[in-house]
Design a protein around this motif. Structure first.
Motif, PDB file in Angstrom:
ATOM      1  N   UNK A  93     -25.498 -27.244 -34.508  1.00 48.76           N
ATOM      2  CA  UNK A  93     -25.331 -27.654 -33.111  1.00 48.76           C
ATOM      3  C   UNK A  93     -25.180 -29.171 -33.016  1.00 48.76           C
ATOM      4  N   UNK A  94     -26.005 -29.898 -33.746  1.00 55.30           N
ATOM      5  CA  UNK A  94     -25.921 -31.359 -33.709  1.00 55.30           C
ATOM      6  C   UNK A  94     -24.603 -31.845 -34.313  1.00 55.30           C
ATOM      7  N   UNK A  95     -24.167 -31.196 -35.388  1.00 55.19           N
ATOM      8  CA  UNK A  95     -22.879 -31.571 -35.980  1.00 55.19           C
ATOM      9  C   UNK A  95     -21.747 -31.365 -34.981  1.00 55.19           C
ATOM     10  N   UNK A  96     -21.847 -30.312 -34.171  1.00 50.79           N
ATOM     11  CA  UNK A  96     -20.833 -30.065 -33.153  1.00 50.79           C
ATOM     12  C   UNK A  96     -20.830 -31.178 -32.107  1.00 50.79           C
ATOM     13  N   UNK A  97     -22.009 -31.665 -31.768  1.00 55.28           N
ATOM     14  CA  UNK A  97     -22.098 -32.787 -30.830  1.00 55.28           C
ATOM     15  C   UNK A  97     -21.413 -34.019 -31.420  1.00 55.28           C
ATOM     16  N   UNK A  98     -21.646 -34.270 -32.697  1.00 50.90           N
ATOM     17  CA  UNK A  98     -21.029 -35.436 -33.340  1.00 50.90           C
ATOM     18  C   UNK A  98     -19.512 -35.315 -33.374  1.00 50.90           C
ATOM     19  N   UNK A  99     -19.012 -34.113 -33.620  1.00 48.83           N
ATOM     20  CA  UNK A  99     -17.557 -33.940 -33.715  1.00 48.83           C
ATOM     21  C   UNK A  99     -16.859 -34.059 -32.369  1.00 48.83           C
ATOM     22  N   UNK A 100     -17.628 -34.043 -31.278  1.00 51.66           N
ATOM     23  CA  UNK A 100     -17.001 -34.118 -29.961  1.00 51.66           C
ATOM     24  C   UNK A 100     -16.540 -35.527 -29.615  1.00 51.66           C
ATOM     25  N   UNK A 101     -16.879 -36.520 -30.440  1.00 49.32           N
ATOM     26  CA  UNK A 101     -16.485 -37.900 -30.150  1.00 49.32           C
ATOM     27  C   UNK A 101     -15.777 -38.478 -31.365  1.00 49.32           C
TER      28      UNK A 101
END
Length: 688
Positions: A436-444
């Motif tokens: 989930x956190x990796x997905x947050x990072x990939x959003x930017x």
């Protein structure tokens, strides 16, 4: 210790990387300021960068009769971060995200190294984030320090209550949103100081001193006490007894024994590392306070507010529950006052949870701050509650890294977080939160490149998702492509690297950047596509091999390289390029050596089986200068007969269907045949 002059920070909600709103809570409403007059006929919503939504609003096109001069629509962006977020700037979030990568990677490396596993329990935690000094307090930083305090810093277990005192001093300002806290009382009183004529007559003066003492902010207490009017030069002689009592209380407060290894500069109290020494000093200190409480000097103190205010301070130091309840606002302040004045010998988690419940009953809160909910989960030693509060209150960054602290201290937490669950694809809770956190990072676009550190630590689904992430990066940006390939190299994803280079090669080729396309296909060693490009070159070059248009392909042929793996066709193109250069030299210099070298290369090309048949006539037509060379003939009889045979074979082949037409003149075949016949006659005469 908070600064009395600091502004009150009323931040009681928000602070999430990605806001998490449970189903039981009211949905968050985000205002949309577009400035368009109704009616709005259409609304389109799409994702923008980061946590922003792009909202497009369109109005009905007005008729000529009712045109109001308004624009037909507008596009606005809505930020989905909570409006009262603790970390307000995206750059600050990125600094936190980048600052935690190295400690996380180091910890994973230690876990994966069998030779260091035995040292892991005794070594200090590598998960110490370098928060900038002097930055504003945030709930995220406060929560992280709580997690470090209780789970990572084993050296502080013997003086945990004092650590809580320091923590509250730094972050009590965050608890001032819904109801007053000690910090907000001090800030409010600071604003009234300049208007007070006699400070000790104001009840607020003694109230804020009592509150500051209750939570252990000794420096502020002593500073405020010495603002007492009896210290003024024109008063000290008239109020000697009163001043003596104030000073005695101030000295006792400044000498308060504290069970901790050291104090920062400017902090008051006497430190004791060993518990026996601390107990002895504490008992002596309390005896001095008791003795002062029963002193006859109180009768001689004529100022009622001073007498009652100092008596309250003495009762706080003697541990009066009633006075402590009055002096504190939140249950956490009352909780810490218990450790300072009622239970000073508490070590570790000893009865901490039961005491917290008691303080909550005495100081209930209608809507407890997320930090206070987190504290309850921690001291209750409930891993699931701690994780839930981290996720709900502080977002994916917090819960992902807090897991490392939780599992380091508790075997039960380790089992719980590493248990695989079939209902979420057979992954553990630890892996789920990392994904989930990796997905947050990939959003930017500024943080996606650190997502691989977290994805590669996920054994089940991490690598497959990393491949998806790398394939999603646009191929047109060279720097981004190089970053992609570097990530592939670091994690030994050779097949992904090859595919990414193929994608980049095809993209650039299709968009007209032929050279860049060939370069990346060569790097990918894609012989199939390189051969297709060579075939396309033949189709283009073969029709105009004698014209100026060949120059536009010359650089591409050069880039393909004669050392390329694809055989045959590319080799011919390179030899043909060299042949064209020699012909140009022949035309410019008219030297026999250059002409002889060019004729030798012509024969090599005509004899080479890799030379396609459709190139024979263009080659011979380009060589008319050589076939008609003044002076001695450049080709002997056998060479000329070979070329005539090739020409005859070409004439027969032209009768078959599917022959590729060239851009040569209609008389090209006759011109070449005549030149060869003339050269044959000259060659025969030369040999005789």
């Amino acid at each position: 210790m908070p600064d009395v002059a600091a502004d009150s920070a009323a931040s009681a909600s928000g602070g999430e990387l990605v806001p998490f709103v449970p189903d039981t809570e009211i949905a968050v409403v985000y205002p949309l300021h577009h400035g368009l007059k109704p009616p709005i006929s259409r609304v389109s919503i799409s994702w923008a960068r980061g946590n922003n939504l792009r909202v497009s609003l369109l109005r009905n096109p007005p008729s000529n009769s009712d045109s109001d001069g308004e624009i037909g629509g507008k596009v606005v962006e809505v930020n989905l971060d909570s409006g009262a977020a603790d970390v307000r700037e995206p750059a600050q979030w990125r600094r936190i995200a980048y600052g935690s990568v190295t400690p996380f990677a180091l910890l994973q490396s230690r876990k994966n190294s069998a030779s260091i596993l035995s040292k892991l329990q005794s070594s200090p935690s590598p998960f110490h984030l370098d928060w900038q000094k002097g930055e504003e307090p945030t709930s995220l930083k406060a929560a992280w320090e709580l997690m470090e305090m209780f789970y990572a810093d084993k050296l502080c277990q013997s003086w945990l209550p004092e650590r809580l005192v320091d923590w509250l001093a730094d972050y009590d300002c965050l608890l001032s949103g819904d109801q007053p806290a000690v910090h907000s009382k001090l800030v409010e009183f600071q604003g009234t100081l300049v208007t007070l004529q006699v400070i000790e007559d104001d009840p607020k003066y003694w109230e804020v001193i009592s509150s500051a003492l209750a939570v252990g902010w000794l420096e502020i207490v002593v500073k405020l006490l010495r603002l007492h009017g009896s210290y003024q030069l024109d008063q000290i002689g008239l109020r000697e007894t009163e001043n003596g009592l104030v000073e005695t209380v101030a000295v006792l407060i400044s000498m308060m024994p504290r069970m901790r290894p050291e104090l920062k500069n400017g902090k008051l109290g006497e430190c004791f590392k060993a518990k026996p020494d601390f107990v002895k000093a504490w008992e002596k200190w309390r005896e001095q306070i008791t003795k002062l409480d029963s002193s006859a000097f109180w009768v001689l103190c004529d100022h009622r507010q001073t007498r009652e205010g100092l008596k309250n301070l003495i009762q706080i130091m003697l541990g009066s529950i009633r006075i402590l309840c009055t002096a504190t606002s939140h249950w956490i302040e009352l909780y810490i006052s218990h450790f300072l004045f009622i239970r000073p010998f508490t070590v570790g988690f000893e009865s901490m949870y039961n005491l917290a419940q008691k303080c909550i009953e005495m100081k209930p809160m209608s809507s407890p701050h997320k930090l206070l909910r987190l504290i309850i989960g921690i001291i209750g030693e409930n891993t699931e509650v701690v994780l839930a509060e981290c996720s709900r209150g502080f977002g994916p960054w917090m819960v992902t890294h807090a897991i490392e602290l939780l599992t380091a201290r508790s075997d039960q937490a380790d089992i719980l977080l590493h248990k695989e669950h079939d209902d979420i694809g057979g992954i553990s809770m630890e892996e789920l939160h990392r994904l989930v956190y990796a997905q947050v990072l990939t959003s930017h676009f500024l943080t996606w490149q650190i997502a691989p550190v977290y994805l590669t630590s996920c054994m089940r689904q991490g690598m497959s998702l990393l491949e998806v992430l790398l394939y999603r990066q646009p191929a047109q940006h060279n720097q981004l492509l190089l970053k992609n390939l570097e990530i592939c190299r670091l994690y030994e994803l050779d097949h992904v690297s090859s595919n990414i280079m193929k994608i980049a090669g095809v993209y650039h080729w299709k968009h007209g950047r032929k050279g860049l396309g060939v370069f990346w296909l060569q790097q990918a060693r894609d012989e199939f596509l390189l051969n297709k490009i060579a075939q396309q070159l033949f189709d283009s070059v073969g029709k105009s091999i004698s014209g100026e248009s060949f120059k536009q392909w010359e650089g591409l042929i050069e880039l393909l390289g004669s050392e390329s793996k694809p055989a045959g066709n590319l080799e011919f193109l390179h030899k043909y390029r060299d042949f064209k250069k020699l012909l140009q030299q022949v035309c410019d210099r008219k030297t026999p050596d250059a002409a002889r070298h060019a004729s030798d290369l012509l024969m090599l090309l005509m004899k080479n089986p890799s030379t396609p048949q459709r190139f024979w006539l263009p080659l011979l037509y380009d060589s008319l200068t050589l076939l008609s060379w003044q002076g001695r003939p450049l080709l002997n009889v056998s060479q000329t007969n070979l070329l005539l045979n090739k020409l005859q074979e070409l004439s027969m082949a032209s009768l078959r269907p599917g022959v590729v037409a060239t851009d040569l003149p209609a008389e090209a075949l006759d011109s070449v045949r005549l030149a060869l016949a003339t050269n044959l006659g000259r060659a025969i005469l030369e040999e005789q």
